[in-house]
Every structure is written in structure tokens, then in C-alpha cells.
Design an enzyme around this catalytic site. Sequence first.
Site, short mmCIF file in Angstrom:
data_model
loop_
_atom_site.label_atom_id
_atom_site.label_comp_id
_atom_site.label_asym_id
_atom_site.label_seq_id
_atom_site.Cartn_x
_atom_site.Cartn_y
_atom_site.Cartn_z
N HIS A 121 0.84 -1.37 -0.13
CA HIS A 121 0.18 -0.27 0.03
C HIS A 121 1.09 1.47 -0.03
O HIS A 121 2.10 0.97 1.01
CB HIS A 121 -1.16 0.52 1.40
CG HIS A 121 -1.74 1.17 1.67
ND1 HIS A 121 -1.80 2.06 1.46
CD2 HIS A 121 -2.90 0.75 1.29
CE1 HIS A 121 -2.71 3.20 1.24
NE2 HIS A 121 -3.73 2.37 0.96
N ASP A 198 3.16 -3.50 8.59
CA ASP A 198 1.54 -3.39 7.83
C ASP A 198 0.31 -3.89 8.23
O ASP A 198 0.16 -5.57 7.43
CB ASP A 198 1.80 -2.65 6.48
CG ASP A 198 0.21 -2.06 6.09
OD1 ASP A 198 -0.49 -2.39 6.97
OD2 ASP A 198 0.16 -1.73 5.17
N GLN A 201 -4.55 -5.12 7.12
CA GLN A 201 -5.46 -6.31 6.88
C GLN A 201 -4.97 -7.39 7.73
O GLN A 201 -6.23 -8.39 6.88
CB GLN A 201 -5.11 -6.70 4.50
CG GLN A 201 -4.71 -5.36 3.94
CD GLN A 201 -6.97 -5.56 3.95
OE1 GLN A 201 -7.37 -5.67 3.93
NE2 GLN A 201 -6.95 -3.69 4.21
N LYS A 224 -10.99 -0.81 10.64
CA LYS A 224 -11.32 -2.02 8.95
C LYS A 224 -11.10 -3.70 10.25
O LYS A 224 -11.66 -4.67 9.35
CB LYS A 224 -9.31 -2.31 8.85
CG LYS A 224 -9.47 -1.07 7.35
CD LYS A 224 -7.75 -1.12 6.93
CE LYS A 224 -7.19 -0.24 6.21
NZ LYS A 224 -8.59 0.36 5.16
N CYS A 364 -4.76 2.59 -3.67
CA CYS A 364 -3.71 2.86 -3.15
C CYS A 364 -2.28 1.83 -3.32
O CYS A 364 -1.38 1.85 -2.46
CB CYS A 364 -4.01 3.33 -1.64
SG CYS A 364 -5.15 3.96 -1.68
#
Length: 410
Positions: A121, A198, A201, A224, A364
Amino acid sequence: MNPLSVKADFPILTQVVNERPLVYLDNAATSQKPQCVIDAVSHYYETTNSNVHRGVHTLGSQATDLYEGARAKVQAFIKANDAAEIIFTRGTTASINIVASSYAMAQLQVGDEIVISPAEHHSNLIPWQQVAQQTGATLTYFELEVDGRLTVEKAAAAINKQTKIVALAQASNVLGTINPIKEIAAIAHANGAIIVVDGAQSVPHLPVDVQELDIDFLAFSGHKMMGPTGIGVLYGKRALLEAMDPVEYGGEMIDFVTLEGATWKELPWKFEAGTPIIAGAIGLGAAIDYLNTIGMATVAAHGTELVAYALERLRTIEGIDIHGPLDPQQRTALVSFNVGDIHPHDLSTVLDEQGIAIRAGHHCAQPLMKWLGASSTARASFYMYNTKAEVDALVAAIELTKEYFGYGEA
């Protein structure tokens, strides 16, 4: 877990869109919020609204207890060793930028390397580009397999003694691929590097244990994982956070001030300047309570079952191109795809007319789009309130879209 019973906890999912029952399949962008999260935020504003850490009055003490209680919930959720390792931020982007601005800018120099994936991302790409430009370090990239997976072997080939930082998503927001973070962290550490993960997700969908993975930093967002927007988390190993300078100044991060200088408070408050995101943290704490009630193993299992069904059903559509591995065990609960020459924005528009919300665009991740050979993709992403019947509705709507655009006609 019955997703229909879970769905009843989410008020927004009862509505009708374009005269059709809402089918919300854009969870990788943001998830919906259960009533208990909405109530937690409302209750704070209705009964406890006050600044934290500063006042000794009743509301101030209650607000502080709720805010710090949320920190303790985050600590337990990701299995951090210490609540002081949990920094509240505005989201994944802000968390990664703190590491880039504070840690990386101070540590890197010419000859050092930062290794990332071309599937990242933008939030886990651009900060490292800036660090490389300003420090003279070199930004290098892992080599992906043809289906977008990153293997341990390819990771080992890219990481060397010049590597100082490895920055990698645990799960891709486009391909759904789940990266072998534990093994890559071990390779990074063996070469004297740290790893920044990261988790935007992964944390909402998978059990994540930062100590078991032995990662140095983890960034993720509340919105999220059914929490409010505007709240995120930076986890960092205490020794690393202790050695870092703040990136914002003022308010609660200050210990003592003179006209000549100032000193900073201890962790975690050193990185939480100004009035913190109190209601957001409380809402995130309520979301974690909700996820814990269901169990993250159950959430993960439902995601795997649903994406397996989605892959099976979507592959019956003539002309569809599905991106990422086709093994549901190797991905999170999302599928990105293109259908012939139908532009993803056109596909999304027609699906919206059927009450189905998906995402269309470059997500993105423009370098990844170039790697895929596509300007954009459609993406359907699932959460625990989604059902196989909604996957069937998605497939039927795609077939209808093909008819609408005359796809396949001579």
C-alpha cells in the site's frame, strides 16, 4: 458462528440501497460497526466526556480509566509484552510515518538498505521513499512469485548485511496474500535489521501475536476491525520506542518545561501529543471486546471458508481474471479481479445499482497495478457478517453487468 446472527448486530446492514438489500463487500477499505461500538462511543460523550490524564475530577478519572483500559485491551489482543508498547495514532498511515520519521531518519545513512515489497500500500511505500531520499539509503524490493506471493527463499535473497529495515504488509490489500512474517523477521534479525509490519489487513482477520512473530513494529487501524475511524495503533518493542524521539510536541507528551527546553514523558505518552483520540480508543476497545467474544480463530476460519466459496463461484464467470493465489489458505478474505474489458469503475457502478458495494480502483497500490498489468481492479472483500448468499448475489450481478455491456457479443 452464524454470520446472519452476527449481521443483526450491525444497524447499517439492515438498510436498502437502490431498492435492494445492502450487500456490503468493501470491508478491506473500512468495516461496519456493531451496535456495541456505536454505544460505547455515544456513552462516553453522553456520560464521561472529559480530557484524560489531566484533571482529578470524577469525569477526568473515568475518561482516563476508559482510555487506558482500551490500551490494555489492545495489548492483550496482539499479545504485546507491555501496555507502554501500545501507541494510539490516527491510523496505519500515521503509525508507519512515526517509525519512518523518528526511527529511520535517525538510524539510516548512505550504504544502508530498506527492503519492501512491490505489493505494498502507498502508506508503506512513500514514507520509505522519503527516508531513502533524505538519508541516502537505498530502497530495494522483494521479488514476487507470478501469483503475487512472497516466499521465504525470495525474502532471504533480498535481505543482507546492508539491510537495516524490512517493511512489509502481513496481508496484501489487493492480492490477499499472507506473507510469512515470522520467518522473514528471523531473516531480518539475523542480518541486523528490524522489521516493520503493516497489519491493516491482517489484524482484523487473523490472530496476531507480536511476541511469537518477533516483529519490531506493527501498525494497524481501528476502522478496518469494526472500530471508529481516526484511531490506529503503533506497536513497538519497548527498547526501540525508548530510543526514539517524538515526532509531535505539546500537550500530554511533555514532562517538564522551562524557557530553555523541555523533557518528555515516559512511554507510551511520549508519542501522544495534544489531546488524544479518546472516543476513538474507547470505541476500538469495544470492537476488540466484540471480536474476542467471537474469537479470532473463528473470524479467520469464516474468512477462509467464504473466500474459498467466492473463488469457486467467481471462477465460473467467463472472462474473469482473478489476481493473487487461488489457494484460499494463502490469502485473507478478499478477491481482486477484472472482467474482460469492462472497466472496474463501470462494474462497480452497475453492482451498486443492485445494492452491492465493492471497491474499484488502484487501491492505493499503483506499483502493484503496474506489476499486474492493469490500471485498476475490482475488489470484493468480506468480513464475518458476510454470507455465501451474498457471494451468490455478487456473481449474479457480475453476470448481469456483462449482459449490460454486451460482453462476449460478436
